[in-house]
Design a protein around this motif. Structure first.
Motif, short mmCIF file in Angstrom:
data_model
loop_
_atom_site.label_atom_id
_atom_site.label_comp_id
_atom_site.label_asym_id
_atom_site.label_seq_id
_atom_site.Cartn_x
_atom_site.Cartn_y
_atom_site.Cartn_z
N UNK A 100 0.97 -1.12 0.21
CA UNK A 100 -0.04 0.06 -0.36
C UNK A 100 1.15 1.18 -0.07
N UNK A 101 0.70 2.22 -1.11
CA UNK A 101 1.34 3.59 -0.78
C UNK A 101 0.22 4.96 -1.26
N UNK A 102 0.09 6.12 -1.03
CA UNK A 102 -0.42 6.41 -1.19
C UNK A 102 -0.71 7.17 -2.69
N UNK A 103 0.53 6.63 -3.41
CA UNK A 103 0.57 7.21 -4.45
C UNK A 103 -0.37 6.49 -5.89
N UNK A 104 -0.10 5.20 -5.72
CA UNK A 104 -0.52 3.70 -6.57
C UNK A 104 -2.56 4.30 -6.00
N UNK A 105 -3.18 4.61 -5.21
CA UNK A 105 -4.27 4.41 -4.70
C UNK A 105 -4.81 6.12 -5.23
N UNK A 106 -4.09 7.11 -5.99
CA UNK A 106 -4.99 8.32 -6.13
C UNK A 106 -5.77 8.21 -7.04
N UNK A 107 -6.20 7.41 -7.75
CA UNK A 107 -7.76 7.41 -8.29
C UNK A 107 -8.20 7.09 -7.91
N UNK A 108 -7.90 6.41 -6.92
CA UNK A 108 -9.83 6.00 -6.00
C UNK A 108 -10.18 7.92 -5.05
N UNK A 109 -11.44 7.79 -5.88
CA UNK A 109 -12.16 9.64 -5.10
C UNK A 109 -13.65 8.80 -4.36
N UNK A 110 -13.70 8.02 -4.08
CA UNK A 110 -14.86 7.83 -3.45
C UNK A 110 -15.11 6.28 -2.82
N UNK A 111 -14.98 6.41 -1.86
CA UNK A 111 -15.17 5.07 -0.98
C UNK A 111 -16.58 4.84 0.11
N UNK A 112 -17.28 3.39 -0.63
CA UNK A 112 -18.11 3.39 -0.01
C UNK A 112 -18.14 2.12 0.99
N UNK A 113 -18.74 1.74 2.49
CA UNK A 113 -18.57 1.46 3.24
C UNK A 113 -19.93 0.93 3.98
N UNK A 114 -19.67 0.29 4.38
CA UNK A 114 -21.27 -0.59 5.09
C UNK A 114 -21.15 -1.93 5.55
N UNK A 115 -22.16 -2.70 5.15
CA UNK A 115 -22.65 -3.95 6.03
C UNK A 115 -22.24 -4.62 7.21
N UNK A 116 -20.92 -3.75 8.32
CA UNK A 116 -20.38 -4.29 9.25
C UNK A 116 -20.19 -2.85 9.89
N UNK A 117 -19.81 -3.03 11.43
CA UNK A 117 -19.40 -1.49 12.09
C UNK A 117 -18.00 -1.24 11.60
N UNK A 118 -18.06 0.30 11.18
CA UNK A 118 -16.32 0.66 11.40
C UNK A 118 -16.08 0.82 12.29
N UNK A 119 -15.05 0.17 12.53
CA UNK A 119 -14.05 0.57 14.14
C UNK A 119 -13.53 2.11 14.31
N UNK A 120 -13.82 3.36 14.35
CA UNK A 120 -13.36 4.26 14.14
C UNK A 120 -12.24 3.91 14.19
N UNK A 157 -10.33 2.76 12.09
CA UNK A 157 -10.03 2.26 11.11
C UNK A 157 -10.63 3.43 10.22
N UNK A 158 -11.56 3.82 10.37
CA UNK A 158 -11.89 5.17 9.39
C UNK A 158 -10.87 5.91 9.59
N UNK A 159 -10.06 6.16 11.11
CA UNK A 159 -9.02 7.55 11.19
C UNK A 159 -7.84 7.26 10.10
N UNK A 160 -7.60 5.94 9.78
CA UNK A 160 -6.40 5.51 9.03
C UNK A 160 -6.70 5.55 7.95
N UNK A 161 -8.19 5.21 7.18
CA UNK A 161 -8.34 5.78 6.06
C UNK A 161 -8.13 7.12 5.10
N UNK A 162 -8.72 7.91 6.22
CA UNK A 162 -9.10 9.10 5.69
C UNK A 162 -8.10 9.94 5.51
N UNK A 163 -7.19 9.48 6.61
CA UNK A 163 -5.88 9.74 6.21
C UNK A 163 -5.10 9.18 4.86
N UNK A 164 -5.46 8.27 5.03
CA UNK A 164 -4.60 7.02 4.07
C UNK A 164 -4.98 7.95 3.29
N UNK A 165 -6.07 8.61 2.06
CA UNK A 165 -7.19 8.82 1.30
C UNK A 165 -7.57 10.70 1.92
#
Length: 504
Positions: free
Chosen positions: A255-275, A277-285
Motif C-alpha cells: 500500500x502506498x498513497x500514490x498507487x491509489x490516487x485515482x480512487x476518489x470515492x469509497x463506500x463502506x457498510x455491511x458491518x460497524x466501522x471501527x473508529x 480504522x476509519x481514521x487511518x483510511x481518512x488519512x490515507x486518502x
C-alpha cells in the motif's frame, strides 16, 4: 424502470466506451457497450434455446467475472429471474437454494462444477453458455420492469435456513436513484466490483453503474495486493468495501498513497466501522470522498447515506455525525419503534423499520415470514438503532446479537470499538456467553496485532483496559484468542460460528 435500460442509452451515447472489464489471473478482458449489448442479446437467445422463459429462475454460481455479468443482464433482457448463489456455500446449501427457487437452469463456473454435479436440473458452465450464444441472432429486449421480479437473493443463512429475498426491477432502480440523489453517480466513473455479486452491495453497484453508463471492473476474489494493482493500473475511481477489506488494503505491504490516487470515492457498510480504522483510511486518502451506506438485502441497497462532509467537516465531527449512517434517502421512510411498534422519541434505542419503493415484496415461498417482516406495511429490519432530532440514524447493533446481562442491554459494537483501541488488538468480536446468574455475559474473541502473544493480553489485563472505558457489566468475562475471525463471503463476522466454537 427496467434494468437493461442503461445499455440502450449507452449504445446511443458512447458505444465504444469500455462498459465491462475483468482483471485477474494475468488476464484482462474488456467489453465496450456495443459489444456488451450484443452479447447480452445473444446470451438471452442461448438461455431461451435451453428452455428458459420469462419469469423462470436461472441459478448462477460464479465469483465476480464478466461472464457472470453477461448472464445476469441476459436474464433481465429475457425477462427471467436471476438467482446468484453464494460461492462459499457447501453442496447441500447450494442444493437447497436451487430446489427452493425452482430454478430451470444452473449456470456454473467450471471450477465450482464439482459442487453441483448431482443436482437434478440442467447444468452448464459459463464458457459453454458463451459458446452457444455465438452465432445466435440476438433476442429483442423484452424490457421487463416495474414490479417484475428481477432477482432472488438468498440471505446468508447465519441464523437458520436461508431465505430468498424477492427484488423487482423497481426495487433495484429505486435504490440506485436513492443513492444517486444523495451522491452523483458520474458516467465517467470506473467502479471496482469486488464485493460479491450474489450480495446486494455488489449487485446494486452493478445496477447503478449500468444505469448511468459507467465502467465496471470485476475481480473474482478480494486479494489486497491484486486490488491495489487494479486500482493503479485501471484507474479505479470508486469501490464498495466492508471494514475488513479496508483494513486489509491498509495493512498490505504494497500500500502506498500514490498507487491509489485515482480512487476518489469509497463506500463502506455491511458491518460497524471501527473508529480507529476509519481514521487511518481518512488519512490515507485525504482527497477521497468517504460515505457510509445503510441498507439490507430486503431494500435492494442503501436507504440512507452518511455524506462525505460528515466524515471531515469539523462542525459535523463535533456533533458526532461521523458515527451516523446518515438520514433517510429519497423515497425511504425510517422510524425507530419499540416492541409494540410505537415510534420512539429522538435518542431512544429501538428497532429500525423502513418503508418505500425499494423494499422487497417478501421472501420467496415464505408467506408467513414475509407477513411477519412486513407487518403494518413496514420492513422490520432486526437492527437496533436510534435517531437524533435532525433525523440522523445511528446503528447500535443487530437485535439478535445484543447481549442481555442482568437485565441490562449490551450492544456488541460499542464493546468491540473499545477492544480495538488496545494496542495489542487487531480485530475484535463480542458474543454473549450463557451464564446461570446473569443470563448472559460478554465474551471477547480477539485477533492480536502482529508480534503480540496471548500471554501479553490475558483476561484480567483486558478487563482493566475496558473498565477504564466502559461500565463494569459491559466488560468481557471471557476471552478467546483466534488467528482470524470467521467471515462470510460478504466480509461480515459470522457470530453464529463463534458461538458454536465457544459452545464446543
Amino acid at each position: 424502470m427496467y434494468l437493461t435500460q442503461g445499455l440502450h442509452r449507452s449504445l446511443q451515447r458512447h458505444p465504444d466506451k469500455p462498459a465491462l472489464r475483468h482483471v485477474g489471473d494475468g488476464d484482462v478482458r474488456t467489453h465496450t457497450f456495443a459489444e456488451l449489448l450484443r452479447d447480452t442479446g445473444q446470451h438471452a437467445a442461448a438461455l431461451q434455446a435451453r428452455g428458459v422463459k420469462a419469469g423462470d429462475r436461472v441459478a448462477l454460481l460464479a465469483p465476480n467475472h464478466d461472464r457472470l455479468v453477461r448472464a445476469l443482464l441476459a436474464c433481465w433482457w429475457l425477462g427471467a429471474v436471476a438467482c446468484p448463489l453464494n460461492v462459499r456455500w457447501s453442496a447441500p446449501e447450494l442444493a437447497y437454494a436451487v430446489s427452493d427457487s425452482e430454478a430451470s437452469l444452473l449456470v456454473v463456473d467450471e471450477a465450482l462444477a464439482g459442487l453441483v454435479r448431482e443436482l437434478p436440473l440442467p447444468v452448464i458452465d459459463f464458457e459453454q453458455l458463451a459458446q452457444e450464444a455465438q452465432g445466435l441472432q440476438a433476442l429483442p429486449d423484452v424490457r421487463a420492469g416495474g414490479d417484475t421480479l428481477a432477482a432472488i437473493l438468498y440471505t446468508g443463512g447465519t441464523t437458520g435456513r436461508s431465505k430468498g429475498v424477492m427484488l423487482s426491477h423497481a426495487n433495484f432502480w429505486t435504490a440506485s436513484m436513492t443513492r444517486g440523489a444523495e451522491l452523483n453517480n458520474a458516467p465517467d466513473s470506473v467502479s471496482l466490483l469486488v464485493a460479491p455479486l450474489f450480495h446486494v452491495a455488489g449487485l446494486g453497484r452493478l445496477v447503478g453503474q449500468t444505469l448511468v453508463g459507467g465502467t465496471c471492473v470485476t475481480m473474482a476474489h478480494f486479494k489486497p495486493a491484486a486490488v491495489l494493482e487494479a486500482i493503479e493500473r485501471h484507474g479505479i475511481s470508486d469501490v464498495v468495501v466492508v471494514p475488513t477489506m479496508l483494513q486489509s488494503l491498509l495493512d498490505d505491504p504494497g500500500f502506498a498513497p500514490e498507487r491509489v490516487r485515482s480512487l476518489n470515492r469509497i463506500a463502506f457498510g455491511a458491518a460497524p466501522m471501527p473508529p480507529d480504522l476509519l481514521e487511518r483510511a481518512l488519512q490515507a486518502w485525504p482527497h477521497a470522498e468517504f460515505f457510509q451506506a445503510y441498507g439490507l438485502t430486503e431494500t435492494a441497497g442503501a436507504v440512507c447515506i452518511n455524506l462525505p462532509d460528515n466524515h471531515r467537516d469539523p462542525a459535523a465531527l463535533a456533533q458526532g455525525r461521523l458515527n451516523s449512517v446518515g438520514r433517510a434517502g429519497l423515497g425511504a421512510e425510517i422510524q425507530i419503534v419499540d416492541e409494540s411498534g410505537r415510534e420512539l422519541p429522538a435518542g431512544q434505542v429501538g428497532q429500525i423499520i423502513v418503508r418505500g419503493p425499494m423494499v422487497t415484496r417478501g421472501y420467496w415461498r415464505l408467506p408467513e415470514a414475509s407477513a411477519e417482516a412486513l407487518r403494518g406495511g413496514w420492513l422490520h429490519t432486526g437492527d437496533a438503532g436510534r435517531m437524533d432530532a435532525q433525523g440522523y440514524l445511528y446503528i447500535v447493533d443487530r437485535l439478535k446479537d445484543m447481549i442481555i446481562s442482568g437485565g441490562e442491554n449490551i450492544y456488541c459494537a460499542e464493546v468491540e470499538s473499545v477492544l480495538r483501541t488496545h494496542p495489542l488488538v487487531s480485530q475484535a468480536a463480542v458474543i454473549g456467553r450463557p451464564d446461570p446468574h446473569w443470563g448472559e455475559v460478554v465474551h471477547a474473541v480477539l485477533v492480536l496485532a502482529d508480534g503480540a502473544t496471548a500471554e501479553q493480553l490475558p483476561l484480567p489485563v483486558l478487563r482493566d483496559w475496558c473498565h477504564e472505558r466502559l461500565a463494569g457489566y459491559k466488560c468481557p468475562r471471557g476471552l478467546s484468542h483466534v488467528p482470524a475471525l470467521p467471515l462470510s463471503a460478504a466480509g461480515k463476522v459470522l457470530k453464529t460460528v463463534l458461538r458454536q466454537q465457544l459452545a464446543a
